[in-house]
Design an enzyme around this catalytic site. Structure first.
Site, mmCIF file in Angstrom:
data_model
loop_
_atom_site.group_PDB
_atom_site.id
_atom_site.type_symbol
_atom_site.label_atom_id
_atom_site.label_comp_id
_atom_site.label_asym_id
_atom_site.label_seq_id
_atom_site.Cartn_x
_atom_site.Cartn_y
_atom_site.Cartn_z
ATOM 1 N N GLU A 40 2.428 11.106 -23.402
ATOM 2 C CA GLU A 40 0.999 10.907 -23.695
ATOM 3 C C GLU A 40 0.785 10.123 -24.984
ATOM 4 O O GLU A 40 -0.303 9.629 -25.228
ATOM 5 C CB GLU A 40 0.279 12.251 -23.782
ATOM 6 C CG GLU A 40 0.763 13.105 -24.934
ATOM 7 C CD GLU A 40 -0.305 14.061 -25.440
ATOM 8 O OE1 GLU A 40 -1.386 14.093 -24.860
ATOM 9 O OE2 GLU A 40 -0.031 14.747 -26.427
ATOM 10 N N HIS A 69 -4.076 13.635 -24.914
ATOM 11 C CA HIS A 69 -4.297 12.270 -25.406
ATOM 12 C C HIS A 69 -4.263 11.212 -24.308
ATOM 13 O O HIS A 69 -4.243 10.012 -24.603
ATOM 14 C CB HIS A 69 -3.246 11.908 -26.469
ATOM 15 C CG HIS A 69 -3.461 12.644 -27.758
ATOM 16 N ND1 HIS A 69 -4.546 12.409 -28.571
ATOM 17 C CD2 HIS A 69 -2.748 13.626 -28.363
ATOM 18 C CE1 HIS A 69 -4.496 13.202 -29.625
ATOM 19 N NE2 HIS A 69 -3.412 13.958 -29.521
HETATM 20 FE FE LIG Z 1 -0.710 16.621 -26.751
HETATM 21 FE FE LIG Z 2 2.253 14.721 -28.195
#
Ligand SMILES: [Fe+2]
Ligand SMILES: [Fe+2]
Length: 274
Positions: A40, A69
């Protein structure tokens, strides 16, 4: 026996470089059939892009999982266009992308990979327990071997998910905290569990970021630009052995590999010698 490797949060270019350089030898030594990487933060340390996930695929990753994220970059939706890139399953129903996928081992064994997001000390999300409960019948119809990436902050929530799914999936592996934990175990029902598979990125850092900026943020309370750290690059993860006929895990172990030439001289290295 099927062997699955799950690699912890790939952070920026150092993380992607570690994967590209270390995976070929790692594959020989650990002999895994499927490689899953939480990435991510693989694009500049924040989110995913089509180019960066393609780099991971080129390095040998079969499935990319993400977390809180995932949508930090505009092109994330495009990156989620391939079924091999996941976002957490427990996002609202109309969120782009998918929360699970099925890939096949070189011998043709189907393996389902699921991505969940915790809610404790994190942004609001739907209930991960209810989301996986709802998806399980379809998952089990698609594959006996099921691996869950539980992306969460709280150890208790990750453990709860491990026990919730014990005997119903092959593995529950935590991500997000960037620290490899020492609690890898096979639960009584046959589910491999670990609280966090750690980070693939610069370890002379605070979670992959330059120490001084994160420190300044904590000490002064002021916002800072968190540049990516570059020293002491390592790749961290867990290796799980699963009986493909039943989906039951028989072993789990952790690994951490150093990228050569990425540690400056220092008598107190991160692996302190006694
Ligand atoms: Fe995370
Ligand atoms: Fe992370």
């Amino acid at each position: 026996m099927l062997r699955i490797a799950l690699i912890g949060d790939v952070v920026g270019k150092p993380g992607r470089r570690a994967l590209a350089q270390l995976v070929p030898d790692l594959r020989r030594r650990l002999a895994f059939d499927i490689l899953v990487a939480n990435a991510e933060n693989c694009a500049g340390g924040k989110g995913i892009t089509p180019d960066t996930v393609n780099e991971l695929f080129a390095a040998g990753v079969d499935v990319v999982t993400t977390g809180d994220h995932v949508f930090d970059q505009k092109s994330a939706v495009e990156a989620l266009g391939t079924p091999r890139v996941l976002r957490p399953l427990n996002y609202p129903p109309d969120t782009p992308g998918r929360g699970w996928t099925v890939v096949h081992s070189p011998l043709g064994v189907p393996v389902a990979v699921v991505n969940l997001l915790g809610r404790v000390f994190m942004k609001p999300a739907d209930c991960p327990f209810r989301a996986i409960e709802q998806a399980l019948p379809e998952l089990r119809a698609a594959a006996r071997v099921i691996v869950v990436d539980m992306h969460a902050e709280a150890t208790s929530e990750k453990m709860a998910m491990g026990w919730f799914l014990d005997g119903r999936v092959s593995a529950v592996c935590g991500t997000h905290t960037h620290v490899l934990t020492a609690d890898a175990q096979v639960l009584p029902g046959g589910t491999a569990y670990i609280t966090d598979v750690g980070m693939t990125g610069a370890h002379r850092s605070i979670l992959g970021r330059e120490i001084h900026a994160v420190l300044a943020h904590f000490v002064t309370g002021m916002p800072q630009r968190f540049e990516l750290a570059e020293e002491d690059v390592r790749l961290s993860g867990a290796l799980i052995a699963v009986q493909e006929e039943t989906g039951t895990a028989s072993a789990i172990s952790i690994f951490q590999e150093h990228l050569p030439g990425h540690l400056k001289e220092n008598k107190h290295t991160s692996e302190n010698q006694f």
